[in-house]
Design a protein around this motif. Structure first.
Motif, short mmCIF file in Angstrom:
data_model
loop_
_atom_site.label_atom_id
_atom_site.label_comp_id
_atom_site.label_asym_id
_atom_site.label_seq_id
_atom_site.Cartn_x
_atom_site.Cartn_y
_atom_site.Cartn_z
N ALA A 252 0.83 -1.21 0.00
CA ALA A 252 0.00 0.00 0.00
C ALA A 252 0.86 1.25 0.00
O ALA A 252 0.55 2.24 -0.70
N HIS A 257 -2.21 2.55 -3.28
CA HIS A 257 -3.54 1.99 -3.43
C HIS A 257 -3.85 1.06 -2.25
O HIS A 257 -2.95 0.46 -1.66
N SER A 258 -5.13 0.90 -1.95
CA SER A 258 -5.55 0.00 -0.89
C SER A 258 -5.30 -1.45 -1.29
O SER A 258 -5.47 -1.82 -2.46
N LEU A 260 -6.61 -5.15 -0.27
CA LEU A 260 -7.72 -5.75 0.47
C LEU A 260 -7.68 -7.27 0.41
O LEU A 260 -7.26 -7.86 -0.60
N ASN A 279 -6.52 -5.87 5.60
CA ASN A 279 -6.75 -4.77 4.65
C ASN A 279 -5.84 -3.62 5.02
O ASN A 279 -5.71 -3.27 6.21
N THR A 281 -4.69 0.43 3.98
CA THR A 281 -5.01 1.65 3.22
C THR A 281 -3.98 2.72 3.52
O THR A 281 -3.63 2.97 4.69
N CYS A 282 -3.46 3.33 2.48
CA CYS A 282 -2.42 4.34 2.63
C CYS A 282 -3.03 5.64 3.17
O CYS A 282 -4.12 6.06 2.78
#
Length: 515
Positions: A252, A257-258, A260, A279, A281-282
């Motif tokens: 990430a 980008h995420s 998942l 998961n 996320t940045c």
């Protein structure tokens, strides 16, 4: 190893290592005072001056003056043990009285602080050398290849510097605790979540971990923030260590980008494998620059165990189905096969023969029906017994199976008689086939005791241009078989070769014959 050290301890060790390295570098560059080096340089200067004086006296052949100078210098110089002059052949031409005991050739011919030699030249030609043996330098004691005073100084810096560095860093890190970047109310909110939450900075250092995340960690997990999340023993689904480039928060950060649904695992404080769906996320600032990552860890251990149990149940079901299919296949074989020879039994043979005949009639395909009977089989049973007779039938069936592969059909008609349906074979092909079979059977010598042989009689009936029922073919092959026996056995007869009178019975309604 750094995994088990706290951040302040790692930094203290790093600063101490840097300090000691700078001391070593300064010593190597001559930036630190060194009495031994100064004394060694003074000895080199003295040796050069003395060599010039002795060389001047020697060039004027003043041997007495040379010897007097050597004795005077040795007597007055407390650090000079002996002096000697050698010619080009290595012989001592002048020396102090104990020079031989004090002098040893230095390694590789290079002067040392205690053994110095100055070459004598006659123009450009070596004429000998002057040797001066000095007492050991006053600070020349060495430990591990280094001056002992330098090592004592480094030891003092190491002990005192480490304590000082650690104290200062402890105070500084307390003030700069990365956990303070997240307000307490935010931490309390995250602690209410059932899934684990981890907030990392742009160097993968943990800024905040909620209670659910800490509960999933191994028993040696250090709750102190600031350490790298990648140092934890993450596992893949196959329980193998996960490579750093596969970690979702690193991906990430690198891509922005995420990431998942990454399946990961880690062992908890009880040593049990915890299955996690991660998961990542940045986190970006107002300018779109990545500043960190928020990662969530959903515990799917219970679901994983349920899936494993379901897979095991399905596997057992497949095994059961395979076993049932195998049993059904075995029952089908038993219901359709002759128990002694393994050929199709009479009922199954004629069921399949009827279907093949219908297909052949519809497609205009050639078809031949063959009946084979073992000659004088009753005599075999009477002479050798039914056990030998059964062995003959088994051997005969095995040979016929080799000569009659699918789509052809082979069945046991009854007793010592076999019936065969050859698909796509006309008169020429079936007669050639029958002769090959007859010869092969007659050539066997291991079915009867004593090497006796068994022969067969063969009756053939082929499907002509006019349609006919299967019973017609059976009747014709039976008539041909009877003719083969009547003509002396051990031969084949084609129904088409029989006289017309013999075929008159073929007009009878044999279709009602039971199979």
């Amino acid at each position: 190893m750094t995994r088990f050290l706290s951040p302040r301890l790692q930094v203290a060790i790093g600063l101490l290592s840097l300090t000691v390295s700078l001391i070593f570098i300064g010593s190597a560059l001559g930036l630190l005072p060194n009495e031994g080096r100064a004394e060694a340089e003074a000895r080199a200067t003295l040796s050069g001056a003395l060599a010039v004086q002795l060389a001047s006296l020697a060039s004027r052949n003043q041997a007495a003056a040379v010897q007097e100078t050597i004795d005077s210098v040795v007597e007055r110089g407390p650090d000079i043990l002996s002096i000697g002059i050698r010619d080009a052949e290595g012989h001592l031409t002048a020396s102090s009285k104990d020079h031989v005991q004090h002098w040893q050739d230095p390694p590789a011919g290079m002067s040392t602080p205690t053994l110095m030699q100055v070459p004598l030249l006659n123009g450009d030609t070596p004429a000998g050398r002057i040797e001066i043996a000095f007492a050991p330098l006053r600070d020349d004691s060495m430990l591990f290849g280094l001056p002992s005073k330098l090592l004592i100084f480094i030891g003092f810096i190491a002990g005192a510097g480490f304590a000082g560095y650690y104290f200062v860093l402890a105070r500084a890190l307390r003030e700069l605790d990365p956990g303070r970047a997240v307000p307490d109310r935010v931490k309390a909110a995250f602690d209410t979540l059932a899934e684990g939450v981890l907030i990392l900075d742009d160097e993968e250092r943990m800024l905040m971990a909620n209670r659910a995340f800490a509960d999933k960690m191994p028993k040696n997990f250090d709750p102190e923030l600031g350490r790298s999340a990648s140092d934890l023993p993450w596992l893949s689904q196959a329980a193998q260590p996960l490579a750093g480039e596969q970690l979702p928060w690193r991906i990430a950060m690198q891509t922005g980008h995420s990431v998942l649904g990454t399946a990961m695992g880690i062992r908890d404080s009880a040593g049990e494998m915890q299955r996690l769906i991660v998961n990542a996320t940045c986190i970006v600032d107002g300018k779109g620059v990545a500043r960190g990552v928020i990662a969530t860890f959903d515990d799917v251990t219970a679901m994983h165990r349920t899936n494993e149990q379901l897979k095991a149940s399905i596997h057992q079901l497949h095994l059961s189905q395979a076993k049932i299919s195998e049993q059904n296949e075995k029952l089908t074989r038993l219901a359709s096969s002759d128990p002694l020879t393994g050929c199709l039994n009479r009922r199954t043979f004629f069921e399949q023969a009827e279907r093949l005949l219908s297909v052949a009639l519809a497609a205009g395909q050639q078809l031949s029906f063959v009946m084979i009977d073992a000659d004088h089989f009753k005599a075999v049973n009477d002479e050798f017994g039914h056990l030998v007779g059964d062995g003959v039938l088994i051997g005969l069936a095995g040979l016929l199976k080799e000569c009659c592969r699918p789509p052809h059909l082979l069945g046991r008609y009854g007793g010592e008689e076999f019936c065969i349906l050859l698909v796509g074979a006309g008169d020429v092909e079936v007669e050639y086939w029958a002769e090959q079979v007859r010869v092969a059977i007659a050539g066997v010598r291991d079915w009867l005791p004593g090497g006796g042989r068994v022969t067969v009689s063969i009756g053939i009936a082929t499907l002509g241009r006019a349609p006919c029922a299967l019973a017609d073919l059976v009747k014709r092959a039976d008539d041909a078989l009877y003719a083969a026996k009547s003509r002396g056995r051990n031969r084949f007869v084609n129904w088409k070769s029989l006289p017309r009178k013999s075929k008159a019975a073929d007009i009878a309604p044999v279709a009602e014959r039971s199979f």
